[in-house]
Design a protein around this motif. Structure first.
Motif, PDB file in Angstrom:
ATOM      1  N   GLU A 416      33.462  59.333  19.546  1.00 55.18           N
ATOM      2  CA  GLU A 416      34.227  58.656  18.487  1.00 55.18           C
ATOM      3  C   GLU A 416      35.374  57.830  19.057  1.00 55.18           C
ATOM      4  N   VAL A 417      35.497  56.599  18.528  1.00 53.93           N
ATOM      5  CA  VAL A 417      36.607  55.739  18.934  1.00 53.93           C
ATOM      6  C   VAL A 417      37.393  55.302  17.693  1.00 53.93           C
ATOM      7  N   THR A 418      38.606  54.795  17.922  1.00 52.98           N
ATOM      8  CA  THR A 418      39.426  54.280  16.823  1.00 52.98           C
ATOM      9  C   THR A 418      39.034  52.832  16.548  1.00 52.98           C
ATOM     10  N   ARG A 419      39.675  52.207  15.569  1.00 45.39           N
ATOM     11  CA  ARG A 419      39.327  50.809  15.294  1.00 45.39           C
ATOM     12  C   ARG A 419      39.763  49.878  16.424  1.00 45.39           C
ATOM     13  N   TRP A 420      40.612  50.361  17.317  1.00 44.46           N
ATOM     14  CA  TRP A 420      41.014  49.555  18.477  1.00 44.46           C
ATOM     15  C   TRP A 420      40.075  49.769  19.671  1.00 44.46           C
ATOM     16  N   GLY A 421      39.091  50.658  19.505  1.00 47.99           N
ATOM     17  CA  GLY A 421      38.162  50.912  20.599  1.00 47.99           C
ATOM     18  C   GLY A 421      38.635  52.005  21.546  1.00 47.99           C
ATOM     19  N   THR A 422      39.850  52.540  21.293  1.00 49.11           N
ATOM     20  CA  THR A 422      40.328  53.640  22.141  1.00 49.11           C
ATOM     21  C   THR A 422      39.634  54.933  21.702  1.00 49.11           C
ATOM     22  N   ILE A 423      39.545  55.878  22.623  1.00 49.14           N
ATOM     23  CA  ILE A 423      38.826  57.120  22.305  1.00 49.14           C
ATOM     24  C   ILE A 423      39.689  58.006  21.415  1.00 49.14           C
TER      25      ILE A 423
END
Length: 477
Positions: A416-423
Motif C-alpha cells: 500500500e502506498v499513499t497518494r504521493w506514492g510513498t509507502i
C-alpha cells in the motif's frame, strides 16, 4: 562541586569552530568548519545551562541526551560523552556535520531564547565522535550471540544502515541490497564533501561490514533480483530506498542540452571525489567549469548545487527561488555560506522557459507573495509583464524528489502506498501492509532529513527484533 564547569553562558561567549575563509575553501571539497581544540570544545560545552526541561533534547528527532554529553565534555570525560551520544544515535559524527541544528536542537536552546547565543551542540557532537574514532573507542559490532534469523534491507542509506546496526548488534543476520556501487545512499553520492567528507561515511560502512553486515551492491531490486526473492530469502524485509525520482521542471525548452537534474550533477561531482571515471563530467556535460550556472530551487539540495558549482569553477552562479529568503526551506546557515562563496540569490523568481539548445538563457518570471495557502505560507504569484532573460550555459533543476512507483517496479501491487506514492507504514512500528515487511525514511516520509531516517531505522530495527522474538506476530502483521 561537580558541575562548576557548567552554566558558563553568561561569562563565555558563543564560539563556533573556525570556518575556512571563502577564497580558500572554494578551491576544494574539504569540509569548511575546522575541528574544536579539546579545551575549546569543553569550554563551549560548559555554556549549557543544564535546564530542567531540555528543549534541545525534545526537539531532536533522536531525543539525544544532549545536556549529559555536554556536561561530560565540559568535564573532560570524553569517552563517557561518546558512550552517551552513541546510545541514541547510530551516526553522531554525521548528524554533527549535516543536521540543520539551527532548526532543531540549537534553534530551541533555552539560552539562545535568553539572548546569550545557542550552545554549539552540533560542533561538540562532531568533536566527541571524531575524537572517539581517533582514540579507538568506536568498537566493531560484536554480538553476544548469533541468531539464525535473517533480515533483508533494501537501501543502504541512513535509514537502512541504522536498522542494520540495531539488528546486527542483536545477532541477527543482515543483508543490505543497494542499487549503487557504494553504500551510504545520499550521504555518499548526494551530499557534497564540503559538508560531509566521504571518508567519514566510508569508515562507518566499513564498521558495519566488519561487524558482519553483508552488502550486496550494484543490485537493483526489480531488475537484478525480485522483491519476492528477497522476501523468500529472509525472515523480515525492510524497505529503505529513499526517494530518487527528481520532480520534473515543466517549461518550454526544458529538454535542451545543459538543463540537468540536481541528483545527476551532485552524483557526478561526488564520484570524481572518489577518483571514479565519470565520462559525463569529463565531457563537460555535468561540470560547471567556465559556465554561467543557474540553479532552480530553494531547498538544501539547491544549496549543495550552487556551492558545488562555485568549487568546480563556474564563472557565475545564481539561484532562482520563487519565494523570499524568510520562506525558503533550506538552512539559513547554508544560504549564508553560499553567499560568502559568491553565489547570488534571486528571490521571488521562477523559470518560464529556456532559450537555445544547448541552453543559453532562462526566461525568468518575477513573483510576489500573495495570500497564505492552506499551510499558512504565502503563495507566490506571477507579476505580469516583468519577465526578463538570464543568460545561462547550465541550468540545474533542484525542485525536490518524489517516490518511484515501487508496487509497479517490484510487482507488488498489494504494497500500500499513499497518494504521493510513498509507502504507507505504521507510525511507531513502521510495519507496512505486507506481512513481514517494514519501511522507513524518505520512502515513507517523502524527502526529509538524515536524522529522521536514522530515527526510523532504529525504531524499525527494534520492532523487527520484537517480531522475530514472537514469530507468530510476523505472520499476523
Amino acid at each position: 562541586m561537580a558541575h562548576s564547569k557548567m552554566l558558563r553562558f553568561t561569562k563565555v561567549e558563543k564560539q563556533t569552530p573556525e570556518k575556512r575563509p571563502p577564497d580558500l575553501r572554494t578551491h576544494d571539497f574539504g569540509e569548511i568548519y575546522a575541528e574544536y581544540a579539546a579545551e575549546k570544545a569543553g569550554e563551549q560545552a560548559g555554556r549549557c545551562s543544564q535546564c530542567g526541561v531540555p528543549y534541545c533534547q525534545t526537539h531532536c528527532p533522536l531525543h539525544n541526551n544532549i545536556p549529559d554529553w555536554l556536561m561530560l565534555t565540559a568535564e573532560g570525560r570524553l569517552q563517557e560523552a561518546y558512550e552517551v551520544s552513541q546510545a541514541t544515535n547510530t551516526f553522531p559524527e554525521i548528524c554533527g556535520r549535516i543536521c540543520p541544528q539551527d532548526r532543531l536542537c540549537e534553534g530551541n536552546c533555552v539560552i539562545e531564547q535568553a539572548g546569550h547565543g545557542t550552545v554549539t551542540i552540533g560542533a561538540v557532537e562532531k568533536y566527541i565522535t571524531d575524537t572517539a574514532w581517533d582514540e579507538g573507542w568506536v568498537q566493531p559490532i560484536r554480538p553476544a550471540a548469533e541468531r539464525t534469523e535473517s533480515v533483508g534491507i533494501i537501501g543502504a542509506g541512513p535509514g537502512g544502515l541504522a536498522a542494520a546496526d540495531v539488528l546486527r548488534r542483536a545477532g541477527v543476520q543482515v543483508t543490505v541490497y543497494d542499487r549503487y556501487d557504494r553504500a551510504g545512499g545520499l550521504m555518499t553520492y548526494g551530499i557534497p564533501g564540503f559538508k560531509l567528507e566521504k571518508p567519514v561515511v566510508m569508515r562507518r560502512i566499513a564498521q558495519l561490514e566488519e561487524g558482519g553486515v553483508t552488502l550486496v551492491l550494484n543490485c537493483d531490486v526489480g531488475r537484478d533480483i525480485t522483491f519476492d526473492d528477497i522476501r523468500a530469502k529472509h525472515d523480515a524485509v525492510l524497505i529503505a530506498t529513499g526517494v530518487y525520482k527528481s520532480r520534473a521542471l515543466e517549461a518550454p525548452g526544458v529538454g535542451a542540452a545543459g538543463v540537468v537534474r540536481a541528483i545527476d550533477f551532485l552524483t557526478a561531482s561526488n564520484r570524481k571525489s572518489f577518483g571514479d571515471a565519470v565520462p559525463e563530467f569529463d565531457s563537460g556535460e555535468l561540470s560547471a567549469e567556465g559556465k554561467r550556472v543557474v540553479v532552480i530551487g530553494g531547498g538544501d539540495t539547491a544549496m549543495d548545487c550552487v556551492r558545488t558549482a562555485i568549487r568546480q569553477g563556474a564563472t557565475s552562479v545564481k539561484c532562482l527561488y520563487r519565494r523570499d529568503r524568510e520562506n525558503m526551506p533550506g538552512s539559513q546557515r547554508e544560504v549564508a555560506n553560499a553567499e560568502e562563496e559568491g553565489v547570488e540569490f534571486v528571490w521571488l523568481t521562477a523559470p518560464r522557459g529556456f532559450t537555445g539548445d544547448p541552453v543559453d538563457g532562462v526566461i525568468v518570471q518575477k513573483m510576489r507573495l500573495g495570500q497564505p495557502d492552506a499551510t499558512g505560507r504565502r503563495s507566490p504569484e506571477v507579476i505580469e509583464g516583468a519577465d526578463y532573460t538570464e543568460p545561462a550555459d547550465m541550468v540545474i533543476a533542484a525542485l525536490g524528489f518524489e517516490a518511484e512507483a515501487l508496487p509497479t517496479l517490484w510487482g507488488a501491487p498489494e504494497l500500500e502506498v499513499t497518494r504521493w506514492g510513498t509507502i504507507r507504514a505504521e507510525f511507531r512500528t513502521h510495519a507496512t501492509s505486507l506481512p513481514g515487511v517494514w519501511a522507513v525514511g524518505d520512502i515513507v516520509r517523502g524527502a526529509s532529513l538524515v536524522v529522521w531516517a536514522i530515527r526510523d531505522g532504529r525504531e524499525a530495527g527494534a520492532a523487527i527484533l520484537a517480531a522475530l522474538d514472537q514469530p507468530a506476530r510476523i505472520a499476523a502483521e
